[in-house]
Motif scaffolding. Sequence first.
Motif, PDB file in Angstrom:
ATOM      1  N   ALA A 187       0.862  -1.180   0.000  1.00 27.85           N
ATOM      2  CA  ALA A 187       0.000   0.000   0.000  1.00 27.85           C
ATOM      3  C   ALA A 187       0.901   1.234   0.000  1.00 27.85           C
ATOM      4  N   ILE A 188       0.512   2.255  -0.741  1.00 22.99           N
ATOM      5  CA  ILE A 188       1.306   3.485  -0.841  1.00 22.99           C
ATOM      6  C   ILE A 188       0.483   4.669  -0.350  1.00 22.99           C
ATOM      7  N   LEU A 189       1.038   5.438   0.584  1.00 20.62           N
ATOM      8  CA  LEU A 189       0.464   6.715   0.999  1.00 20.62           C
ATOM      9  C   LEU A 189       1.543   7.771   0.837  1.00 20.62           C
ATOM     10  N   SER A 190       1.298   8.736  -0.027  1.00 20.76           N
ATOM     11  CA  SER A 190       2.330   9.727  -0.341  1.00 20.76           C
ATOM     12  C   SER A 190       1.770  11.135  -0.303  1.00 20.76           C
ATOM     13  N   GLN A 191       2.664  12.089  -0.090  1.00 18.05           N
ATOM     14  CA  GLN A 191       2.315  13.502  -0.102  1.00 18.05           C
ATOM     15  C   GLN A 191       2.025  13.932  -1.535  1.00 18.05           C
ATOM     16  N   ASN A 192       0.940  14.696  -1.714  1.00 10.09           N
ATOM     17  CA  ASN A 192       0.487  15.054  -3.056  1.00 10.09           C
ATOM     18  C   ASN A 192       1.260  16.262  -3.597  1.00 10.09           C
ATOM     19  N   ASP A 193       2.547  16.055  -3.830  1.00  9.62           N
ATOM     20  CA  ASP A 193       3.399  17.090  -4.401  1.00  9.62           C
ATOM     21  C   ASP A 193       4.646  16.421  -4.956  1.00  9.62           C
ATOM     22  N   ASP A 194       5.626  17.214  -5.334  1.00 10.38           N
ATOM     23  CA  ASP A 194       6.837  16.650  -5.931  1.00 10.38           C
ATOM     24  C   ASP A 194       7.620  15.784  -4.948  1.00 10.38           C
ATOM     25  N   TYR A 195       7.506  16.088  -3.665  1.00 11.30           N
ATOM     26  CA  TYR A 195       8.162  15.281  -2.635  1.00 11.30           C
ATOM     27  C   TYR A 195       7.632  13.848  -2.694  1.00 11.30           C
ATOM     28  N   GLY A 196       6.320  13.700  -2.548  1.00 11.79           N
ATOM     29  CA  GLY A 196       5.731  12.368  -2.569  1.00 11.79           C
ATOM     30  C   GLY A 196       5.894  11.682  -3.907  1.00 11.79           C
TER      31      GLY A 196
END
Length: 417
Positions: free
Chosen positions: A193-202
Motif C-alpha cells: 500500500a502506498i500513501l504519499s504527499q500530493n506534491d513533488d516530494y511524494g
Amino acid sequence: MNMHSRSRKALGIAVASALALTLAGCAREGGGGGASGGGASPGITDTAVKLGISTPLSGATAGPGTCTVAGVTAYFGAKNAEGGVAFGDGKTRTVEIEALDDGYDPQRAKANYDSLKGDVFAMTAGLGTPTNRAWRDAAIADEVPQVLVMTGDPLFSDTEESPWQLGFVPIYQNEGEAFGKLLASSGGAHKVAILSQNDDYGAGYVEGFKSAVEGAGNVQIVGELTYEATDTSVDAQITQLAASGADVIFNAMSVTPLTVSALQKAQQLNWLPRWFLPSNTSSPGAVVEPGGGAAFPAIYSVSFAKAPASPAFAEDEDVRTYLAALKEHGNYPDAPAFPHCQWSWMVGATLEQAFAKMTAPTREDFMRALRSIENFEAPLMLPGTAVSTTEAGQPAVPTVVVQKYNGKGYDTVEAFE
C-alpha cells in the motif's frame, strides 16, 4: 533551542556588530553574484563570512527545521572558538549564520531570501521542497548560491538549469529506489500500500520505488492514496489502505505529526504491516516511539548519517564531538530528535571543504570550489556513503543505506526481513 521568537536575530557565532561594519563596504544593492568594488562578493570580508538560512522554526515542521540550523551553527561555532576557518586564499575567517523562520510557507521563504540576499555570501541548509523552490528562480537571477539545502528535489542538482544551487540530501527518487530494491530482492510475495504527499516530494519517492519494483513478480501494489501537506489527519487514507490487505506500506510523508498519527491509526485498526519511512520522518524519538512503532513487525528507513541514539554509536568519536558542540555552540542542549541536526553538521563540514578550495572571495569561485568535492567522508557519515559534488543530476550526498529500527535506533540491513 528557543528560536521561534528570533525571526531576525543572528545566531551569535560571530560578533554581529563588528561584522556589520566590515560588510557595509562590500555589500551590493540587489545582492548579485559578481564582485563588489573591493573585489569581494557581498557577505565576505578578509576576516568573516556570513551565511543565511530560511527554514521552518515554527509550525508542524519546526522540529527538523530547528535542527537544520542547530547542526551547522554548532559546527562553525566550534571552528570559530578555535580561531576560525582557513580559506584557500590564505585568509582565516569566522562564520556568522543568520536564520529566519519561514514556517514552511513558500511566501515567507521568498520574503526571507529577499531580506537576506544582499547581506549574506550564500544561502544554505534550509528545509523544504516548496519553500526552497519559492526563491530558486530568484537566486539564479541574482547569482546567489542556494546550496546544501535540505530537499531531495532533483531540480536543485541540475547543474545546467541551476548553476547557483546544489541540494545536500539524496534525491527522493534515490531513497524510493533503495526501498524498492530491498523489497524486490526479498524473494517473498508482498502486497504494498502506498500513501504519499500530493506534491513533488511524494511523487519523487513513489517514482523511485515503482521503478525498482517494476517487473518484480513478488511485489504487487494493491492500494495507492495521497494526502495534502496541509491536512490535519490521514485517518481516512489509513483506514482505506488497511482494507487492501497489504503487508507492506510505503509511506512517503514529510509531516511529522501525520506520520505519528498514521502509525497509531493502523494499530487501532489492527493493521500491522511492515513500514517504509523516508529519512525525513523516521526519527526514533520524534516519530517511531510516539507512533508505537514497536508494535509492527519491522520499520525500515534509509540514512547516510550516524544516529546518536543508536547503541552502535554510543562511543563513536564523531558522535561524541558532535553532541558536545551541539550543546555548547548550537543552543541545543538535548540529544537531537531529528536527523537534520546531523545532516546540517555535515553541511558545515562540506562548506569548510569548499572554503578551503576557494582562491578568491567571490560567489563564483565558491561555486567552483563546492562543485569540485569528491568522496569526502564528512564527520558522522555512515560507511559506504560520502559527499561527492561532481556528478551532474545528483546532490552532494547521492547514496543511502537501508536501515531497520531496533527499538532505539536503526541498524543497517542487507535483506528484507
